[in-house]
Design an enzyme around this catalytic site. Structure first.
Site, short mmCIF file in Angstrom:
data_model
loop_
_atom_site.label_atom_id
_atom_site.label_comp_id
_atom_site.label_asym_id
_atom_site.label_seq_id
_atom_site.Cartn_x
_atom_site.Cartn_y
_atom_site.Cartn_z
N GLU A 58 0.17 -6.48 -2.57
CA GLU A 58 1.19 -5.63 -2.37
C GLU A 58 1.87 -5.86 -0.95
O GLU A 58 1.26 -5.14 -0.04
CB GLU A 58 1.19 -4.07 -2.71
N ARG A 62 7.82 -2.73 5.24
CA ARG A 62 7.76 -2.06 6.54
C ARG A 62 8.04 -2.99 7.58
O ARG A 62 8.06 -2.62 8.83
CB ARG A 62 6.42 -1.48 6.70
N LYS A 152 3.33 4.98 -9.27
CA LYS A 152 2.59 5.32 -8.20
C LYS A 152 2.18 6.66 -8.04
O LYS A 152 3.19 7.26 -8.21
CB LYS A 152 2.95 4.82 -6.87
O1 LIG Z 1 4.66 2.61 2.28
C1 LIG Z 1 4.56 2.43 0.97
O2 LIG Z 1 5.09 2.21 0.13
C2 LIG Z 1 3.04 2.40 0.68
O3 LIG Z 1 2.79 1.39 0.07
C3 LIG Z 1 2.28 3.28 1.26
C4 LIG Z 1 0.93 2.72 1.24
O4 LIG Z 1 0.51 2.69 -0.20
C5 LIG Z 1 -0.07 3.71 1.89
O5 LIG Z 1 0.19 4.04 3.11
C6 LIG Z 1 -1.54 2.91 1.97
O6 LIG Z 1 -2.36 4.08 2.36
P1 LIG Z 1 -3.73 3.79 2.86
O7 LIG Z 1 -4.81 2.99 1.89
O8 LIG Z 1 -4.10 5.28 3.06
O9 LIG Z 1 -3.50 3.11 4.05
#
Ligand SMILES: O=C(O)C(=O)C[C@H](O)[C@H](O)COP(=O)(O)O
Length: 235
Positions: A58, A62, A152
């Site tokens: 994915e 960002r 999600k």
């Molecule tokens: O911004 C989005 O759409 C995302 O996809 C957020 C991410 O899924 C998470 O930030 C991942 O989270 P961590 O595994 O805790 O780093």
């Protein structure tokens, strides 16, 4: 495995392609969330994921490199042992215009942090699988009304974790979840043990410093470890 009604579109049309894609995600059990600052790192990163046993990514919007990274991964023709190829999607998609860019670049699915009707409808217009973030019963119910059967669950860790997903699954047995945000190898099994969880998303196998340094060995090793943990977690 996901239910027969996966891939229901807003107009009630079931798409076999979405069902197949969700089944593949369910088989992989993990969804690596990638932040790429430089599209030049995209293909080596994808190869490291595949080498670690996880042919899916994915790529988050960002960064400005997202669309080029998706295109590079898609065009690289990366093969997998079973011949199914690399599955590339877009993450952090918050506008319909980003949906257009993601689809044009070759994204097969579109993940959002929250639930936006405009984003979901643009995905449905393109026929691309939408995985918007939900965390409350109201949001899950709204996603159902948009024809979605998989969402999600974000940010999973601070939103009640597996216990919250289990509680939501009682009134919404037709909904499946991809918990993301705060998932680690240590708590992965708690999420994957839930029948309503398709796969768990996370960034721990693709740390930003390793990606920026082009450190494929570290990414491959972390990925292999995550895959082993997911396999050990059972279905
Ligand atoms: O911004 C989005 O759409 C995302 O996809 C957020 C991410 O899924 C998470 O930030 C991942 O989270 P961590 O595994 O805790 O780093």
């Amino acid at each position: 495995m996901v239910g027969d009604d996966e891939g229901v579109m807003g107009d009630g049309t079931v798409t076999a392609a979405h069902t197949a894609l969700l089944d593949r995600m369910a088989g992989l059990r993990l969804l690596p969330v990638v932040v790429l600052q430089d599209a030049g790192h995209a293909v080596p990163l994808a190869r490291a994921l595949v080498a670690g046993g996880l042919p899916v990514a994915e790529v988050t919007f960002r960064t400005a490199a997202a669309a080029d990274s998706i295109r590079a991964m898609t065009d690289a023709g990366i093969t997998t042992a079973d011949g199914s190829g690399l599955l590339v999607g877009a993450g952090t998609v918050v506008t319909p215009e980003q949906v257009d860019a993601a689809v044009a670049a070759g994204a097969r699915f579109v993940v959002s942090p929250g639930l936006s009707r405009a984003v979901v409808e643009r995905c449905q217009e393109h026929g691309v699988l939408a995985l918007p973030g939900t965390v409350t019963a109201t949001e899950v119910q709204a996603a159902l009304a948009m024809g979605l059967r998989t969402v999600k669950f974000f940010p999973a860790g601070v939103s009640g974790g597996p216990a919250a997903i289990k509680a939501l699954s009682a009134p919404f047995p037709q909904m499946s979840f991809v918990p993301t945000g705060g998932v680690t190898e240590a708590n992965l099994a708690d999420y994957l043990a839930l029948p309503s969880v398709v796969a768990a998303g996370g960034s721990w196998m693709v740390p930003a410093d390793a990606v920026a340094a082009g450190d494929s060995a570290t990414i491959e090793s972390l990925t292999a470890s995550a895959v082993a943990a997911a396999r050990g977690a059972g279905a």
